[in-house]
Design a protein around this motif. Structure first.
Motif, PDB file in Angstrom:
ATOM      1  N   LEU A 290      33.877  39.506  39.366  1.00 54.81           N
ATOM      2  CA  LEU A 290      34.267  38.102  39.444  1.00 54.81           C
ATOM      3  C   LEU A 290      35.235  37.724  38.343  1.00 54.81           C
ATOM      4  O   LEU A 290      36.163  36.940  38.546  1.00 54.81           O
ATOM      5  N   ALA A 291      35.043  38.305  37.161  1.00 55.11           N
ATOM      6  CA  ALA A 291      35.873  37.953  36.012  1.00 55.11           C
ATOM      7  C   ALA A 291      37.053  38.887  35.806  1.00 55.11           C
ATOM      8  O   ALA A 291      38.158  38.454  35.488  1.00 55.11           O
ATOM      9  N   THR A 292      36.842  40.191  36.002  1.00 56.19           N
ATOM     10  CA  THR A 292      37.871  41.164  35.635  1.00 56.19           C
ATOM     11  C   THR A 292      38.534  41.833  36.824  1.00 56.19           C
ATOM     12  O   THR A 292      39.619  42.402  36.688  1.00 56.19           O
ATOM     13  N   GLY A 293      37.889  41.793  37.990  1.00 59.42           N
ATOM     14  CA  GLY A 293      38.412  42.519  39.137  1.00 59.42           C
ATOM     15  C   GLY A 293      38.070  43.992  39.111  1.00 59.42           C
ATOM     16  O   GLY A 293      38.309  44.699  40.081  1.00 59.42           O
ATOM     17  N   GLU A 294      37.508  44.478  38.045  1.00 60.59           N
ATOM     18  CA  GLU A 294      37.139  45.888  37.920  1.00 60.59           C
ATOM     19  C   GLU A 294      35.887  46.146  38.750  1.00 60.59           C
ATOM     20  O   GLU A 294      34.865  45.473  38.590  1.00 60.59           O
ATOM     21  N   SER A 295      35.964  47.123  39.648  1.00 57.80           N
ATOM     22  CA  SER A 295      34.845  47.388  40.548  1.00 57.80           C
ATOM     23  C   SER A 295      33.722  48.165  39.878  1.00 57.80           C
ATOM     24  O   SER A 295      32.611  48.213  40.404  1.00 57.80           O
ATOM     25  N   ASP A 434      59.674  35.156  48.449  1.00 60.03           N
ATOM     26  CA  ASP A 434      60.687  36.050  47.877  1.00 60.03           C
ATOM     27  C   ASP A 434      60.095  36.996  46.832  1.00 60.03           C
ATOM     28  O   ASP A 434      60.799  37.812  46.257  1.00 60.03           O
ATOM     29  N   ARG A 435      58.793  36.870  46.581  1.00 62.56           N
ATOM     30  CA  ARG A 435      58.157  37.704  45.549  1.00 62.56           C
ATOM     31  C   ARG A 435      56.726  38.018  45.977  1.00 62.56           C
ATOM     32  O   ARG A 435      55.987  37.115  46.345  1.00 62.56           O
ATOM     33  N   THR A 436      56.355  39.294  45.943  1.00 61.84           N
ATOM     34  CA  THR A 436      55.015  39.714  46.338  1.00 61.84           C
ATOM     35  C   THR A 436      54.291  40.302  45.143  1.00 61.84           C
ATOM     36  O   THR A 436      54.806  41.176  44.460  1.00 61.84           O
ATOM     37  N   LEU A 437      53.069  39.800  44.903  1.00 64.06           N
ATOM     38  CA  LEU A 437      52.240  40.281  43.805  1.00 64.06           C
ATOM     39  C   LEU A 437      50.988  40.931  44.379  1.00 64.06           C
ATOM     40  O   LEU A 437      50.301  40.343  45.216  1.00 64.06           O
ATOM     41  N   PHE A 438      50.702  42.150  43.914  1.00 57.31           N
ATOM     42  CA  PHE A 438      49.537  42.894  44.386  1.00 57.31           C
ATOM     43  C   PHE A 438      48.509  43.003  43.266  1.00 57.31           C
ATOM     44  O   PHE A 438      48.854  43.258  42.108  1.00 57.31           O
ATOM     45  N   ASP A 439      47.239  42.820  43.639  1.00 56.50           N
ATOM     46  CA  ASP A 439      46.151  43.263  42.773  1.00 56.50           C
ATOM     47  C   ASP A 439      46.075  44.787  42.904  1.00 56.50           C
ATOM     48  O   ASP A 439      46.626  45.363  43.847  1.00 56.50           O
ATOM     49  N   LYS A 440      45.407  45.442  41.956  1.00 52.79           N
ATOM     50  CA  LYS A 440      45.327  46.905  42.031  1.00 52.79           C
ATOM     51  C   LYS A 440      44.067  47.367  42.746  1.00 52.79           C
ATOM     52  O   LYS A 440      44.122  47.824  43.886  1.00 52.79           O
ATOM     53  N   THR A 441      42.923  47.196  42.100  1.00 50.61           N
ATOM     54  CA  THR A 441      41.683  47.764  42.619  1.00 50.61           C
ATOM     55  C   THR A 441      41.284  47.094  43.925  1.00 50.61           C
ATOM     56  O   THR A 441      41.114  45.886  43.991  1.00 50.61           O
ATOM     57  N   GLY A 442      41.146  47.882  44.970  1.00 50.03           N
ATOM     58  CA  GLY A 442      40.736  47.367  46.261  1.00 50.03           C
ATOM     59  C   GLY A 442      41.871  46.832  47.102  1.00 50.03           C
ATOM     60  O   GLY A 442      41.663  46.479  48.263  1.00 50.03           O
ATOM     61  N   THR A 443      43.089  46.778  46.541  1.00 50.31           N
ATOM     62  CA  THR A 443      44.239  46.275  47.297  1.00 50.31           C
ATOM     63  C   THR A 443      45.288  47.371  47.430  1.00 50.31           C
ATOM     64  O   THR A 443      45.492  47.917  48.511  1.00 50.31           O
ATOM     65  N   LEU A 444      45.944  47.704  46.334  1.00 51.39           N
ATOM     66  CA  LEU A 444      46.843  48.864  46.363  1.00 51.39           C
ATOM     67  C   LEU A 444      46.041  50.157  46.417  1.00 51.39           C
ATOM     68  O   LEU A 444      46.513  51.176  46.909  1.00 51.39           O
ATOM     69  N   ASP A 573      42.470  44.728  35.590  1.00 51.48           N
ATOM     70  CA  ASP A 573      42.145  46.035  35.022  1.00 51.48           C
ATOM     71  C   ASP A 573      42.943  46.285  33.743  1.00 51.48           C
ATOM     72  O   ASP A 573      43.929  45.604  33.452  1.00 51.48           O
ATOM     73  N   THR A 574      42.551  47.309  33.009  1.00 50.85           N
ATOM     74  CA  THR A 574      43.229  47.660  31.765  1.00 50.85           C
ATOM     75  C   THR A 574      44.613  48.229  32.056  1.00 50.85           C
ATOM     76  O   THR A 574      44.856  48.769  33.143  1.00 50.85           O
ATOM     77  N   PRO A 575      45.531  48.141  31.101  1.00 52.98           N
ATOM     78  CA  PRO A 575      46.866  48.717  31.316  1.00 52.98           C
ATOM     79  C   PRO A 575      46.817  50.200  31.650  1.00 52.98           C
ATOM     80  O   PRO A 575      47.602  50.683  32.472  1.00 52.98           O
ATOM     81  N   ASP A 576      45.884  50.945  31.027  1.00 52.53           N
ATOM     82  CA  ASP A 576      45.792  52.379  31.311  1.00 52.53           C
ATOM     83  C   ASP A 576      45.395  52.650  32.751  1.00 52.53           C
ATOM     84  O   ASP A 576      45.812  53.655  33.344  1.00 52.53           O
TER      85      ASP A 576
END
Length: 724
Positions: A290-295, A434-444, A573-576
Motif C-alpha cells: 500500500l505504501a511502497t508498491g513492493e510486493s 503525450d506521456r506514459t508512466l509505468f509502475d514497475k512491480t506487477g506492471t512492467l 521500489d528502490t533504485p537498484d
C-alpha cells in the motif's frame, strides 16, 4: 417493517459470523442504528443492551450512529436486533452498508422501463387513429393515451423536471429546461386538443421523447458512476477496528475512529494496521505494498514504524498508536484521491460544451417562432403547436446519445479484447495523452520473483532449499520451491520464524533458509546477500532473485514511443530494483523510491508543464497516482483498490492491451466527432423547417427519433466487425 429492521431476522449463526474475537471467549459485534439522535438515545440503548445475558459491554457512538457490543461466546449471540427494535430503533449489521446499491441508477432504470412501456402502448393506440379511427372511438383512444401519458410523465419525467427546476430557481438554464418545456407543452396541447375533440394529439411524441432521452441519460450515469468507486475501495482497506489494552490491563475492541495516539493495540497475523503506529513487542512480516508498491514482505521488529492500511502477515505484534485515524497514512491517501477526483469533475465533455450554445438558441428559436406565427396568423393554437414542434425536433436526443453510445460500443469492443472500461470519459482523455508512466512491480514486470540463473549453485543445495521453501508462503521461498525438484529428505521439523526465515532440523544438523544475518554465524554473515542457505551456521549458497518482465512489455514501449509518447518509470521500489527493468526496456527517465504523495506531486508537476499523462500501475500505493493522472490503466492482477482507481483494467497478461486501448479510443474519438457533426447538421436543417410550420409535433418526434437512430448506427460501426 422497514428494510433496516431486517437484522431482527438474523440467526445466531449469522451474528456470530459477523462478530470479531476480542479475547479468549469474548466477541464483539457492531450495529448501525441510524435513529440515534441524542444523549437520551445513548443511555436507553446502552442500558437495555447491557442487561442482556452474556453482554459485558455496550457502547454507543453518537457521531457514527454505531453500537458496539462485547459478549461472552459461551452465552451465545445476544438478541441485539430484537432489543433495538423493541426500543423503537431500526438497526442492521454495519458491514451491510458497504454493499448498498446505487439508488439513482435504480430510479433511472425504473423510469426508463416505465417510459418504454408507455411509449409502446401509446404508439399502438396512435396507429389506430392514423388508420382512420374517428369520432368517439378516436376520442377514446386519445383519452386512453392521456391516461397512460400523465403518470408516465409524472414518474419518468421527474428526472428532467427536477433538474430543470433547480436550474431555473438559480436563474440559470441547462439542457433539461428545453426538454421539460417540450414534453410538458406537448402533453398540455394534446390534452387541450383531446378535450376539444381535435383530430390529432401528440401524447406519443411526449412519451417517446422521454424514452429516448432516458436511454442516453442512463448510459451516461452508468459510465460516470464507475469512476467514483476508487475512494470507497481504498476505504475498505482501513481496519474496521482493533483490540486495545485498557488502562486496567484488560482488552476491549474499539472502532478505528476511536483509537487515540498512545493507545496500545494487539495485532494478530492477518490484521490490518488500523492507524500509524510503532512496534512495541514482537516480530513479523508486513505487506507494505500500500505504501511502497513492493510486493515482497517487509520485516518489522520492536521500534519499526507501521503505516495504517498495511497488513500484518506472519506474527503477533503489540503496537502503540502514534496518530489518530483521520491523520493516518491511509487517510492521507484517501484525501489525495478525493482531491484528484474532485479536479477531474471539472473536465467538460463535448456534449456539455455544446449545451452552452444549444439551450439559448433553441429557446430563442421557439419563442420567435411563436411570436412570429402569432403576428402573422393571430392563431395562438397554431403558433404554440409550431413552437412545440421546434422544441421537440431540436431536442438533444442525438446530442445526448452521441457520446455515451460510442463509449458503450467501444467498451464492448475493449471487453472482447479483455479490457474493462471504468470511465467512459477516459476514452476522450486517452486521445490527448503525450506521456506514459509505468509502475514497475506487477506492471512492467509480473510481480513474481524467480530465481536468477547461477551456474555456481550446487544442485543438491538448490534441492534442499526447494524442500525447505515449500513450507512457506513467502515469495522467495515459493520461487525456490518452483526452481527445482525438492530433495527427498524427511526433516524432523521445519519452523518459520517471522521476519527471519525457515529453520529445519534433521538429526543434529540445523538448516536455515532466510536472512544472512540470522542464518550464518561469524564473519560470513556480513558477506551473505540475498536469501541464504546454511547448515549449522555455515554459508552454503546465497540465492538471488529477479522479477520477470510482463509479456509484450518491449513491444508496448516501442509502439508508444513510435506514437510520440515520452516513456517513464515511476515506482516505489528502490533504485537498484528499478534499474535492470529500465535498462532492459531502454527507458531513460526513472523515478524510484517514491511514496504515494510524491507520485501524485510528480504527476501534478507534469500536468502543470502541459503534459497529458497515462499512468499504468497496479499497486495499492499507485491508487492516488492512478486517479491523479490524466487517464490511467491497471492490470487485472492489480490490487482491488488499484483496479477501482483506474479508468481501464486489462485482464490479459500482456501489455498489448495498452496500445490496443489507445487505438480504440482514437477510433471512438472520430466517431464522436462525426456524431456531433451530424447532430449539428440535423439541427441546421430541421430548425428552419420547423419554424416555417412544415412540421407537426408528431413528425418532430419521429425526426428526433430518426436522428437518434442514425447516431446509434454510426456508433455501432466501432464494433469488432465494423470499421471507423
Amino acid at each position: 417493517m422497514t428494510h433496516l429492521s431486517a437484522i431482527t431476522r438474523l440467526s445466531a449463526d449469522e451474528l456470530l459470523l459477523a462478530s470479531r474475537e476480542v479475547d479468549t471467549g469474548l466477541r464483539h459485534s457492531d450495529l448501525s442504528v441510524p435513529g440515534i439522535r441524542c444523549g437520551g438515545c445513548i443511555r436507553k440503548i446502552e442500558d437495555a443492551i447491557g442487561r442482556l445475558p452474556g453482554v459485558t459491554r455496550a457502547r454507543v457512538n453518537l457521531s457514527t450512529r454505531r453500537v458496539g457490543v462485547d459478549w461472552q461466546e459461551s452465552a451465545g449471540p445476544p438478541p441485539l436486533g430484537e432489543t433495538l427494535t423493541g426500543l423503537g430503533y431500526d438497526a442492521y449489521l454495519h458491514e451491510a452498508r458497504e454493499d448498498a446499491k446505487d439508488p439513482q441508477l435504480g430510479r433511472m432504470i425504473r423510469a426508463l422501463a416505465v417510459a418504454g412501456f408507455a411509449a409502446m402502448n401509446i404508439m399502438g393506440l396512435s396507429v389506430s387513429v392514423w388508420s382512420g379511427a374517428a369520432g368517439e372511438t378516436r376520442d377514446l383512444f386519445h383519452w386512453l393515451s392521456a391516461a397512460i401519458a400523465l403518470p408516465t410523465l409524472a414518474y419518468s419525467g421527474r428526472i428532467f423536471f427536477r433538474s430543470a427546476w433547480q436550474a431555473l430557481r438559480r436563474g440559470q438554464t441547462n439542457m433539461d429546461v428545453p426538454i421539460s418545456l417540450g414534453v410538458l407543452l406537448a402533453f398540455a396541447m394534446s390534452l387541450y386538443d383531446t378535450i376539444h375533440h381535435a383530430s390529432y394529439a401528440y401524447f406519443d411524441a411526449a412519451v417517446s421523447l422521454l424514452f429516448f432521452l432516458l436511454i442516453g441519460r442512463t448510459l451516461d450515469h452508468v459510465m460516470r458512476e464507475k469512476a467514483r468507486t476508487a475512494v470507497k475501495g481504498l476505504g475498505r482497506l482501513a481496519a474496521y477496528g482493533a483490540t486495545i489494552v485498557t488502562p486496567d490491563g484488560g482488552r476491549a475492541y474499539v472502532g478505528t475512529e476511536e483509537i487515540e495516539p498512545g493507545m496500545t493495540i494487539l495485532l494478530r497475523p492477518g490484521d490490518r494496521i488500523p492507524v500509524d503506529a510503532v512496534v512495541i513487542e514482537g516480530r513479523s512480516d508486513i505487506d507494505a505494498a500500500l505504501a511502497t508498491g513492493e510486493s515482497l514482505p517487509e520485516p518489522v521488529v520492536p521500534g519499526s514504524g507501521l503505516r495504517a492500511g498495511t497488513l500484518n502477515l506472519t506474527g503477533p505484534l503489540t503496537i502503540r498508536a502514534i496518530a489518530a485515524s483521520k491523520d493516518s497514512f491511509l487517510a492521507e491517501m484517501m484525501r489525495l484521491m478525493e482531491a484528484a477526483e474532485g479536479g477531474r469533475t471539472q473536465f467538460r465533455r463535448i456534449a456539455d460544451r455544446a449545451a452552452r450554445l444549444y439551450v439559448p438558441v433553441v429557446h430563442s428559436a421557439a419563442l420567435l417562432a411563436f411570436l412570429g406565427w402569432m403576428a402573422a396568423t393571430g392563431d395562438w393554437h397554431q403558433a404554440l403547436t409550431i413552437a412545440v414542434a421546434v422544441l421537440i425536433i431540436t431536442c438533444p436526443c442525438a446530442l445526448g446519445l452521441a457520446v455515451p453510445m460510442v463509449q458503450v460500443v467501444a467498451a464492448r469492443a475493449l471487453f472482447e479484447h479483455g479490457v474493462m472500461v471504468k470511465d467512459g470519459s477516459a476514452m476522450e482523455r486517452l486521445v490527448e495523452v503525450d506521456r506514459t508512466l509505468f509502475d514497475k512491480t506487477g506492471t512492467l514486470t509480473l510481480g513474481r520473483p524467480r530465481l536468477r540463473p547461477d551456474a555456481a549453485v550446487d544442485p543438491a543445495h538448490l534441492a534442499i532449499a526447494a524442500r525447505i521453501g515449500a513450507q512457506s508462503h513467502h515469495p522467495y521461498a515459493q520461487a525456490l520451491a518452483a526452481a527445482a525438484a525438492p530433495a527427498d529428505i524427511a526433516f524432523d521439523s521445519i519452523v518459520e520464524h517471522a521476519g527471519l526465515g525457515l529453520e529445519a532440523r534433521i538429526g543434529d544438523d540445523l538448516w536455515r533458509l532466510g536472512r544472512g544475518a540470522w542464518a550464518v554465524d561469524g564473519d560470513q554473515a556480513s558477506e551473505a546477500e540475498g536469501t541464504v542457505l546454511s547448515c549449522n551456521g555455515k554459508l552454503l549458497h546465497a540465492f538471488l532473485f529477479e522479477d520477470e518482465l510482463r509479456p509484450g512489455a518491449e513491444a508496448a514501449v516501442a509502439t508508444l514511443r513510435a506514437r510520440g509518447h515520452a516513456i517513464e518509470i515511476m515506482s516505489g521500489d528502490t533504485p537498484d530494483a528499478v534499474a535492470p527493468v529500465a535498462a532492459a526496456l531502454g527507458i531513460d527517465t526513472v523515478q524510484a523510491a517514491l511514496l504515494p504523495a510524491e507520485k501524485t506531486a510528480h504527476l501534478e508537476a507534469l500536468a502543470a508543464a502541459g503534459h497529458k499523462t497515462l499512468m499504468v500501475g497496479d499497486g495499492l500505493n499507485d491508487a492516488p497516482a492512478l486517479v491523479a493522472a490524466h487517464v490511467s490503466m491497471a492490470p487485472g492482477s492489480a490490487a482491488d483498490v488499484g483496479r477501482q482507481a483506474a479508468d481501464f483494467v486489462f485482464l490479459r497478461p500482456d501489455l498489448d492491451s495498452v496500445t490496443y486501448t489507445i487505438a480504440i479510443a482514437r477510433r471512438a474519438d472520430r466517431l464522436i466527432r462525426q456524431n456531433f457533426a451530424f447532430a449539428a447538421l440535423y439541427n441546421l436543417v430541421a430548425l428552419p423547417v420547423a419554424v416555417a410550420g412544415y412540421v407537426t409535433p408528431l413528425i418532430a418526434a419521429l425526426a428526433m427519433s430518426g436522428s437518434s437512430i442514425i447516431v446509434v448506427a454510426n456508433a455501432l460501426r466501432l464494433g469488432p466487425r465494423g470499421g471507423a
